[in-house]
Design a protein around this motif. Structure first.
Motif, mmCIF file in Angstrom:
data_model
loop_
_atom_site.group_PDB
_atom_site.id
_atom_site.type_symbol
_atom_site.label_atom_id
_atom_site.label_comp_id
_atom_site.label_asym_id
_atom_site.label_seq_id
_atom_site.Cartn_x
_atom_site.Cartn_y
_atom_site.Cartn_z
ATOM 1 N N HIS A 27 4.958 -3.209 -15.844
ATOM 2 C CA HIS A 27 4.122 -2.059 -16.200
ATOM 3 C C HIS A 27 2.946 -1.872 -15.269
ATOM 4 O O HIS A 27 2.482 -0.780 -15.117
ATOM 5 N N HIS A 28 2.448 -2.970 -14.683
ATOM 6 C CA HIS A 28 1.378 -2.788 -13.726
ATOM 7 C C HIS A 28 1.926 -2.287 -12.426
ATOM 8 O O HIS A 28 1.188 -1.798 -11.601
ATOM 9 N N GLY A 29 3.137 -2.419 -12.273
ATOM 10 C CA GLY A 29 3.777 -1.943 -11.068
ATOM 11 C C GLY A 29 4.109 -3.106 -10.155
ATOM 12 O O GLY A 29 3.266 -3.939 -9.833
ATOM 13 N N SER A 30 5.311 -3.195 -9.807
ATOM 14 C CA SER A 30 5.716 -4.266 -8.890
ATOM 15 C C SER A 30 6.645 -3.660 -7.860
ATOM 16 O O SER A 30 7.260 -2.632 -8.080
ATOM 17 N N ILE A 31 6.712 -4.342 -6.760
ATOM 18 C CA ILE A 31 7.620 -3.914 -5.691
ATOM 19 C C ILE A 31 8.672 -5.022 -5.534
ATOM 20 O O ILE A 31 8.342 -6.164 -5.194
ATOM 21 N N LYS A 32 9.880 -4.658 -5.860
ATOM 22 C CA LYS A 32 10.973 -5.636 -5.724
ATOM 23 C C LYS A 32 11.702 -5.373 -4.431
ATOM 24 O O LYS A 32 12.125 -4.253 -4.178
ATOM 25 N N VAL A 33 11.858 -6.390 -3.656
ATOM 26 C CA VAL A 33 12.465 -6.256 -2.336
ATOM 27 C C VAL A 33 13.940 -6.668 -2.433
ATOM 28 O O VAL A 33 14.259 -7.758 -2.888
ATOM 29 N N THR A 34 14.852 -5.785 -2.095
ATOM 30 C CA THR A 34 16.293 -6.083 -2.037
ATOM 31 C C THR A 34 16.769 -5.884 -0.622
ATOM 32 O O THR A 34 16.183 -5.082 0.117
ATOM 33 N N ILE A 91 2.864 -8.797 3.879
ATOM 34 C CA ILE A 91 1.652 -8.274 4.569
ATOM 35 C C ILE A 91 1.192 -7.011 3.843
ATOM 36 O O ILE A 91 2.011 -6.125 3.533
ATOM 37 N N LEU A 92 -0.103 -6.907 3.599
ATOM 38 C CA LEU A 92 -0.706 -5.753 2.906
ATOM 39 C C LEU A 92 -1.704 -5.076 3.849
ATOM 40 O O LEU A 92 -2.616 -5.726 4.395
ATOM 41 N N THR A 93 -1.563 -3.774 4.034
ATOM 42 C CA THR A 93 -2.492 -2.966 4.875
ATOM 43 C C THR A 93 -2.882 -1.702 4.113
ATOM 44 O O THR A 93 -2.253 -1.328 3.122
ATOM 45 N N GLY A 94 -3.904 -1.045 4.598
ATOM 46 C CA GLY A 94 -4.348 0.210 3.979
ATOM 47 C C GLY A 94 -5.773 0.123 3.461
ATOM 48 O O GLY A 94 -6.565 -0.736 3.906
ATOM 49 N N GLU A 95 -6.163 1.000 2.530
ATOM 50 C CA GLU A 95 -7.531 1.100 2.031
ATOM 51 C C GLU A 95 -7.890 -0.150 1.228
ATOM 52 O O GLU A 95 -7.234 -0.475 0.229
ATOM 53 N N HIS A 123 -8.645 6.077 -6.551
ATOM 54 C CA HIS A 123 -7.407 5.385 -6.178
ATOM 55 C C HIS A 123 -7.490 4.927 -4.724
ATOM 56 O O HIS A 123 -8.344 5.414 -3.957
ATOM 57 N N TYR A 124 -6.533 3.996 -4.389
ATOM 58 C CA TYR A 124 -6.464 3.439 -3.044
ATOM 59 C C TYR A 124 -5.016 3.526 -2.575
ATOM 60 O O TYR A 124 -4.076 3.270 -3.349
ATOM 61 N N VAL A 125 -4.812 3.883 -1.332
ATOM 62 C CA VAL A 125 -3.468 4.006 -0.744
ATOM 63 C C VAL A 125 -3.256 2.794 0.177
ATOM 64 O O VAL A 125 -4.027 2.610 1.140
ATOM 65 N N LEU A 126 -2.224 1.987 -0.078
ATOM 66 C CA LEU A 126 -1.927 0.797 0.712
ATOM 67 C C LEU A 126 -0.481 0.831 1.190
ATOM 68 O O LEU A 126 0.358 1.610 0.682
ATOM 69 N N HIS A 127 -0.158 -0.110 2.139
ATOM 70 C CA HIS A 127 1.189 -0.225 2.694
ATOM 71 C C HIS A 127 1.612 -1.697 2.618
ATOM 72 O O HIS A 127 0.817 -2.601 2.968
ATOM 73 N N ALA A 128 2.847 -1.927 2.181
ATOM 74 C CA ALA A 128 3.391 -3.283 2.040
ATOM 75 C C ALA A 128 4.564 -3.469 2.998
ATOM 76 O O ALA A 128 5.327 -2.523 3.262
ATOM 77 N N GLU A 144 4.829 2.486 1.107
ATOM 78 C CA GLU A 144 3.476 2.915 0.694
ATOM 79 C C GLU A 144 3.395 2.917 -0.824
ATOM 80 O O GLU A 144 4.328 3.347 -1.506
ATOM 81 N N PHE A 145 2.277 2.475 -1.346
ATOM 82 C CA PHE A 145 2.073 2.509 -2.786
ATOM 83 C C PHE A 145 0.588 2.778 -3.057
ATOM 84 O O PHE A 145 -0.258 2.664 -2.147
ATOM 85 N N ILE A 146 0.282 3.142 -4.312
ATOM 86 C CA ILE A 146 -1.066 3.557 -4.715
ATOM 87 C C ILE A 146 -1.552 2.649 -5.818
ATOM 88 O O ILE A 146 -0.797 2.322 -6.751
#
Length: 790
Positions: A27-34, A91-95, A123-128, A144-146
């Motif tokens: 619910h907080h939001g996750s990024i699953k990598v496949t 690696i995390l980049t962005g605001e 809000h903040y815009v980041l890149h993973a 990209e995620f927010i």
């Protein structure tokens, strides 16, 4: 109230914390990598399979104002390529990456290291990205995620425009709108009730109310009276969370003032007043004041005072002072204690600006009674007239009575009065007054022409009380007597032209008299010469106080006499009549034909002879031109002898001259003079030998019997008539010489040798009408005639 820790004090925060802990990744939001099967891996051949997402994007949320000791967990990144052996690096980049948000590069967990404020940044815009730790090559494409900052109720409502100052009319209906207030909340209006504001009144009841949703303030009572209470302080509260418990609130103050309306009529404090006025009060002065009270203010309290009845309405008047709203009582007529000792007035005070909505509270006026007591005062003497006008003749002797003034003591004591003149000016010294009777007499001799009127001041005082003095102006008119003879109105400069005609008006004179119109209105003019008659000028009385000077001769000469003196006698119509004699000077001048003066001074000999400098120059020029013509004519004569007649077309005069000394019969070769020797030869009609006629003349038949008796003179007249009537004769004259002198001329000799001494009756005035070129000749003959007449 701000949340300072993640221990979740309020129930809402407890729920949020629970959800975060239990359903963090989902619910907080996750990024699953496949693993993306379509991606080209180094060393492998391309195999076509159904594409499968390797990065699953969900939006992350982070609570604002987190004050816990540990960093706040945000979410987790995960790739399908991660086998859990630590070979995948995240690696995390962005605001805010690396400063606000940090990531565990092995596990992919994201934490927030600082407390965030949604009102500053939402809000903040980041890149993973996931890479191979050994080869540093990307295992997945960058995603990209927010991260959104989730709002909490940390801002209270605020009134940006308060405090407020507003007015509302008194006696307004209940529910009358006064003002609308608005509070703003910086929290997120789209999430929960953090920015949902409701209004309530903390202070100001029961007079005012406020709408909880709109913030409109209204009156809550009927007929709020400004005179009872004018100012109100109303406190309005705005609370968020829809007014629930735990919500934040802010307040503001609204200062409400009731404005005045005309709902109070004027009222006199008393129904009866009494005023003391001394009888010595001056007319027009204010003798008292009266005021009606009005609880209203401004224009609603304006009023007008009037005297509606009473026996003193004609003696007193009342006006309104607009500043103090008082009635000012003034005196219109003088008071006299001996005649009337008191007056009664009914005075009304009424509002000038009425509001018909409150007419039921009226009437908006009030009446009171004023009694005026007249006080007795010892008054100065009173003159029977406000001013006096007297008359006296200017030849009156010293001590002549001019008139009498009368004054009396108006008091009941009726004291004796003493009169005197205020000697403030020099005019007062021309008169004296009898102290007992008030008779004014002359003290000096008057001259009306110098001072026609005197203004003096006569004073009267009581013998018992000399300090009470009254004064009256006295005007004395000086009557005229005929003591000044008439005289000319001014000095006249009279001019007569040399070419003046008999009966010509050369000047109109008038006269003046220092006496008034009764003694000098009609003037009579005449010449003061006795029985002798003036041969040059005469005077005509125009019977309108003017006289005209006329010429009596035809011409005047400056060389003979350039100045004439004419005595004039002027008399007035006074009783007895006076007259004066004066002499006017008349100068002779040379004038143009239109009467304009050219010169009035005597000129040299040539000028008297009629030749001016310009004329002399013109004559010299003419002489030079004539000499040049003669020389030219002689030169041409020598070169070629001109014929007698040039041509038939020549229309110049033909003068036959003979410049030889005797040619015998040659002298008469061109003329037939036999007719002079033998008149009978006239019967033969011959053509003239000096011309060649183109048309034969009409034969004239005459009986032969009459030729014997024709006289030579009659013959010449016939020939002259023939020449005038002959159509064949050219239009020029031909000089023919006849050796016959004829009878004696009636005019006598025309020789110039004795023409100077010969008297002639001929009038040469017509030369003045021939134009400017004959002026000098006309003046010359005019002067010669004048000299002969003299």
């Amino acid at each position: 109230m701000r949340i300072t820790s993640t221990s979740c004090i309020c129930p809402v925060l407890v729920c949020l914390c629970f959800v975060q802990r239990c359903y963090g990744a989902a619910h907080h939001g996750s990024i699953k990598v496949t693993r993306n099967q379509t991606k080209h891996i180094e060393g492998e051949t391309e195999v076509h399979h159904r594409p499968k997402r390797g990065w699953v994007w969900n939006q992350f949320f982070v609570l604002e104002e987190h004050m816990g000791p540990d960093p706040q967990y945000v979410g987790k990144l995960h790739s399908n390529s991660d086998k859990g052996d630590g070979s995948v690096k995240y690696i995390l980049t962005g605001e805010g990456a690396g400063t606000i948000f940090i990531i565990d590069d092995t596990t992919g967990d994201i934490h927030s290291t600082k407390s965030l404020d949604r009102e500053q940044k939402t809000h903040y815009v980041l890149h993973a990205q996931a890479i191979d730790r050994r080869t540093n090559k990307p295992l997945e494409p960058e995603s990209e995620f927010i991260i959104k900052v989730q709002d909490i109720n940390d801002n209270a409502p605020k009134f940006t425009d308060g405090p407020y100052i507003v007015t509302v009319p008194e006696m307004s209906e209940m529910g009358t709108s006064v003002l609308q207030v608005t509070a703003t909340d910086a929290d997120d209006p789209t999430y929960g009730n953090s920015a949902r504001v409701v209004y309530s009144i903390l202070q100001g009841q029961p007079y005012f109310s406020v709408d909880p949703k709109t913030g409109v303030i209204r009156t809550a009572l009927h007929n709020m009276d400004r005179e009872a209470r004018e100012h109100y302080s109303v406190v309005i509260q705005a609370k968020d969370m829809a007014g629930q418990v735990g919500g934040l609130s802010g307040s503001t103050t609204v200062n409400i003032t009731l404005t005045d309306v005309n709902d109070n009529p004027p009222r006199f404090p008393q129904k009866h007043y009494q005023l003391y006025v001394p009888e010595s009060a001056q007319v027009g002065s204010a003798v008292g004041k009266i005021k009606a009270n009005d609880a209203d203010t401004g224009s609603n309290a304006d009023m007008k005072y009037t005297i509606i009845n009473g026996d003193g309405s004609g003696v007193f008047s009342i006006s309104t002072d607009k500043e103090t709203r008082e009635g000012i009582l003034s005196l219109k007529k003088p008071l006299n204690y001996e005649k009337k000792k008191s007056y009664t007035l009914n005075i009304e005070g009424a509002n000038t600006h009425l509001d018909f909505r409150f007419s039921h509270l009226g009437p908006f006026k009030d009446v009171t009674m004023l009694k005026i007591i007249v006080g007795d005062v010892d008054e100065p003497p009173l003159f029977t007239m406000p001013s006096y006008v007297m008359e006296v003749y200017e030849n009156a002797k010293i001590g002549t009575a001019v008139g009498t003034v009368t004054a009396q003591d108006p008091d009941t004591a009726n004291s004796l009065v003493r009169y005197f003149i205020d000697h403030n000016t020099e005019e007062d010294r021309y008169f004296t007054i009898d102290a007992s009777t008030g008779t004014i007499k002359t003290a000096k001799i008057f001259d009306r022409e110098e001072t026609p009127r005197y203004n003096i001041t006569v004073a009267a005082s009581e013998i018992d009380n000399p300090g009470l003095v009254s004064r009256v102006p006295v005007g004395v008119r000086i009557l005229d007597v005929n003591d000044n003879p008439p005289e000319l109105a001014r000095e006249y400069e009279i001019i007569v032209c040399e070419n003046a005609k008999p009966g010509q008006v050369i000047q109109t004179i008038s006269a003046t008299d220092k006496d008034n119109t009764a003694n000098g209105a009609r003037f009579h003019f005449s010449l003061d010469e006795g029985p002798s008659l003036n041969p040059n000028f005469t005077l005509r009385d125009n019977e309108d106080n003017t006289a005209s000077i006329l010429t009596r001769r035809r011409r005047y000469s400056r060389t003979t006499q350039d100045v004439y003196y004419l005595p004039v006698l002027i008399s007035d119509g006074g009783t007895p009549p006076l007259s004066s004699s004066t002499t006017v000077t008349i100068r002779v001048c040379a004038c143009e034909r239109d009467g304009r003066v050219r010169t009035c001074h005597a000129e040299a000999f040539l000028s008297s002879a009629g030749l001016s400098t310009g004329a002399l120059i013109a004559i010299l020029l003419c002489v030079v031109i004539l000499l040049a013509i003669v020389v030219l004519f002689i030169t041409l004569r020598r070169s070629k002898k001109e014929p007698l007649i040039i041509s038939e077309e020549d229309v110049r005069e033909n003068v036959v001259t003979y410049d030889d000394e005797g040619g015998g019969e040659e002298d008469t070769e061109a003329f037939d003079i036999t007719a002079l020797r033998n008149p009978s030869a006239a019967e033969e009609l011959k053509y003239r030998r000096d011309i060649r006629p183109e048309v034969k003349p009409v034969p004239r038949h005459q009986p032969s019997s009459s030729l014997d008796s024709i006289d030579v003179q009659e013959f010449i007249k016939q020939r002259l008539a023939e020449a005038d009537l002959d159509p064949s004769v050219p239009p020029y004259d031909s000089l023919q010489t006849y050796a016959y002198e004829g009878h004696r001329s009636e005019a006598g000799s025309i020789s110039s040798l004795d023409s100077v001494t010969t008297h002639s009756d001929q009038d040469y005035n017509y030369l003045g009408d021939w134009g400017p070129e004959f002026k000098q000749l006309a003046e010359l003959y005019g002067e010669i005639e004048s000299e002969r007449t003299t």
